[in-house]
Design an enzyme around this catalytic site. Structure first.
Site, PDB file in Angstrom:
ATOM      1  N   HIS A 183       0.835  -1.214   0.000  1.00  0.00           N
ATOM      2  CA  HIS A 183       0.000   0.000   0.000  1.00  0.00           C
ATOM      3  C   HIS A 183       0.864   1.257   0.000  1.00  0.00           C
ATOM      4  CE1 HIS A 183       0.608   0.869   4.371  1.00  0.00           C
ATOM      5  NE2 HIS A 183       0.638  -0.452   4.506  1.00  0.00           N
ATOM      6  N   HIS A 234       4.432   3.828  12.088  1.00  0.00           N
ATOM      7  CA  HIS A 234       3.386   4.727  12.612  1.00  0.00           C
ATOM      8  C   HIS A 234       3.932   5.716  13.652  1.00  0.00           C
ATOM      9  CE1 HIS A 234      -0.223   1.941  11.384  1.00  0.00           C
ATOM     10  NE2 HIS A 234       0.769   1.906  10.503  1.00  0.00           N
ATOM     11  N   ASP A 286       6.602   1.639   6.699  1.00  0.00           N
ATOM     12  CA  ASP A 286       5.269   1.061   6.471  1.00  0.00           C
ATOM     13  C   ASP A 286       4.549   1.869   5.404  1.00  0.00           C
ATOM     14  OD1 ASP A 286       2.867  -0.230   6.613  1.00  0.00           O
ATOM     15  OD2 ASP A 286       2.335   0.501   8.598  1.00  0.00           O
ATOM     16  N   ASP A 304      -0.603   4.251   0.888  1.00  0.00           N
ATOM     17  CA  ASP A 304      -1.132   5.216   1.859  1.00  0.00           C
ATOM     18  C   ASP A 304      -0.371   5.096   3.179  1.00  0.00           C
ATOM     19  OD1 ASP A 304      -2.397   2.663   2.172  1.00  0.00           O
ATOM     20  OD2 ASP A 304      -3.930   3.563   3.455  1.00  0.00           O
ATOM     21  N   GLU A 364       4.485  -5.962   3.927  1.00  0.00           N
ATOM     22  CA  GLU A 364       4.345  -5.252   5.217  1.00  0.00           C
ATOM     23  C   GLU A 364       5.576  -5.492   6.084  1.00  0.00           C
ATOM     24  OE1 GLU A 364       2.143  -3.245   6.430  1.00  0.00           O
ATOM     25  OE2 GLU A 364       0.429  -3.474   5.100  1.00  0.00           O
ATOM     26  N   GLU A 401      -5.154   1.037   2.869  1.00  0.00           N
ATOM     27  CA  GLU A 401      -4.862  -0.065   3.783  1.00  0.00           C
ATOM     28  C   GLU A 401      -4.943   0.416   5.214  1.00  0.00           C
ATOM     29  OE1 GLU A 401      -2.946  -3.065   6.219  1.00  0.00           O
ATOM     30  OE2 GLU A 401      -2.313  -0.993   6.028  1.00  0.00           O
ATOM     31  N   GLU A 402      -4.447   1.627   5.452  1.00  0.00           N
ATOM     32  CA  GLU A 402      -4.379   2.150   6.820  1.00  0.00           C
ATOM     33  C   GLU A 402      -5.739   2.643   7.314  1.00  0.00           C
ATOM     34  OE1 GLU A 402      -1.880   1.595   8.517  1.00  0.00           O
ATOM     35  OE2 GLU A 402      -0.028   1.807   7.384  1.00  0.00           O
TER      36      GLU A 402
HETATM   37 ZN    ZN Z   1       1.277  -1.243   6.340  1.00  0.00          ZN
END
Ligand code: ZN
Length: 379
Positions: A67, A352, A100, A69, A163, A134-135
């Protein structure tokens, strides 16, 4: 000229693609893949951009999924660099998505560019399934792309989801399955009244406490060879009462269960509903319960491709990766419906977080791992 993973990772990080915004990130991926000869399909669902790109038409089809995003950066002034102006400091690339998982996408594309220059012709095809959702709620991303590919009868023979799977060091962990996740929301409706006259009321807070104690004490299982034990956590208890001399009329609680493949969301619902109904009946309270299922548990039984990936990682990192099912959900929960998949990417320690980063050495190593996996797969 092979594509540089560092340059491409930086280019992707510069696009502030906070879910559901794409900010041009998918186009950068498509542009690079087109330069390698991929056919790119942009697949939009509502406001979400997704990409399915494919090189070749033959079988087997090796797919990489990821992903573009990212989660919001939080307080930008807490970062040592602007999260969307990536910079290298102390041999680490810092920026939102460095880990990520924009860098992993960059590593895979860099690996394909090298694979292509070494193998002008190979038996099979390589594809990428990249989503911009995805997030977030993950409704218009991989889930719908998988349905679309199924309708188009597109066959994927094997998929790696990029991931971040490693807890501390590159090479520690491959994910071969994931636990399922279900959230329950329960409201008990009693009868409001004066605290001095409880006989004229029916206090729902008593019953909610009893119910929560009961469900917390259920032993769901002891875990399996591949999974840790299923677990229930109470996440919210809400009694909206503005007075100290009033017995509340209703009480609400929310809980989440992470469950292994000894259960399904339906078997858990049945088990819980039986408890809820009998306890509400006993206490003469009304009850409302609703559930939200984010994914069922699944396991891709290790096969020869799994062991090939494991050995390739070991050869390059000198660490034998564990085959694990720990952690949260990922898009593998959708892809496994059409293809066997496993997950391997970077070290997830900073994902994150403020100053999300990836070591330059890991970037190089991950490209090498993906390249070696492609070579072994098409050997
Ligand atoms: Zn991810």
């Amino acid at each position: 000229m092979p594509i540089s993973e560092l340059k491409l990772a930086k280019e992707l990080i510069r696009k502030p693609s906070i879910t559901p915004k794409d900010a041009g990130a998918i186009n950068i991926v498509a542009k690079n893949l087109k330069s390698l000869g991929f056919k790119c399909q942009i697949i939009n669902f509502k406001n979400i951009r997704n990409l399915y790109a494919k090189l070749g038409t033959k079988s087997p089809n090796f797919c990489y999924a990821g992903h573009t995003d990212v989660v919001p950066p939080g307080n930008i002034s807490d970062w040592s660099v602007n999260p969307f102006k990536p910079a290298v400091k102390k041999n680490k690339l810092i920026g939102r998505g460095a880990n990520d998982m924009k860098s992993s996408i960059a590593c895979f594309i860099a690996a394909v560019s090298r694979f292509k220059s070494k193998n002008k012709k190979f038996r099979g095809s390589i594809s990428l399934l990249i989503t911009g959702d995805e997030e977030g709620v993950a409704i218009n991303g991989t889930k719908k792309v998988v349905d679309y590919l199924r309708r188009k009868k597109e066959k994927i023979n094997f998929c790696i989801v990029g991931e971040p799977t490693n807890p501390n060091k590159l090479g520690e962990m491959i994910k071969i399955g994931r636990r399922g996740s279900i959230t329950g929301n329960i409201t008990i409706i009693g009868t409001q009244g004066h605290v001095a006259y409880p006989n004229r009321a029916n206090n729902p807070s008593d019953i909610i406490v009893k119910i929560l104690k009961k469900i917390k004490e259920i032993k769901l299982d002891n875990g399996t060879k591949n999974f840790q034990a299923s677990n229930l956590e109470i996440t919210k208890i809400n009694i909206d009462n503005h007075a100290d001399n009033v017995i509340p009329g209703s009480a609400n609680a929310v809980f989440n269960i992470r469950f292994n493949n000894k259960h399904s969301s339906n078997s858990l619902k049945r088990k819980l509903n039986t408890i809820f109904k009998s306890m509400a009946k006993k206490s003469k309270c009304k009850l409302n319960v609703s559930y939200q299922v984010s994914g069922e548990s699944f396991l891709t039984k290790p096969n020869k491709t799994t062991y090939m990936v494991q050995n390739t990682i070991k050869k390059i990192t000198k660490i034998k990766p564990k085959l694990s099912t720990t952690g949260g959900t990922s898009d593998a929960r959708f892809i496994r419906k059409i293809a066997p998949c496993l997950e391997f990417g970077l070290v997830g320690k900073t994902m994150h977080k403020i100053d999300e980063s990836v070591s330059l050495a890991d970037l190089k190593k991950l490209t090498k791992i993906y390249l070696n996996i492609l070579e072994k797969y098409f050997e």
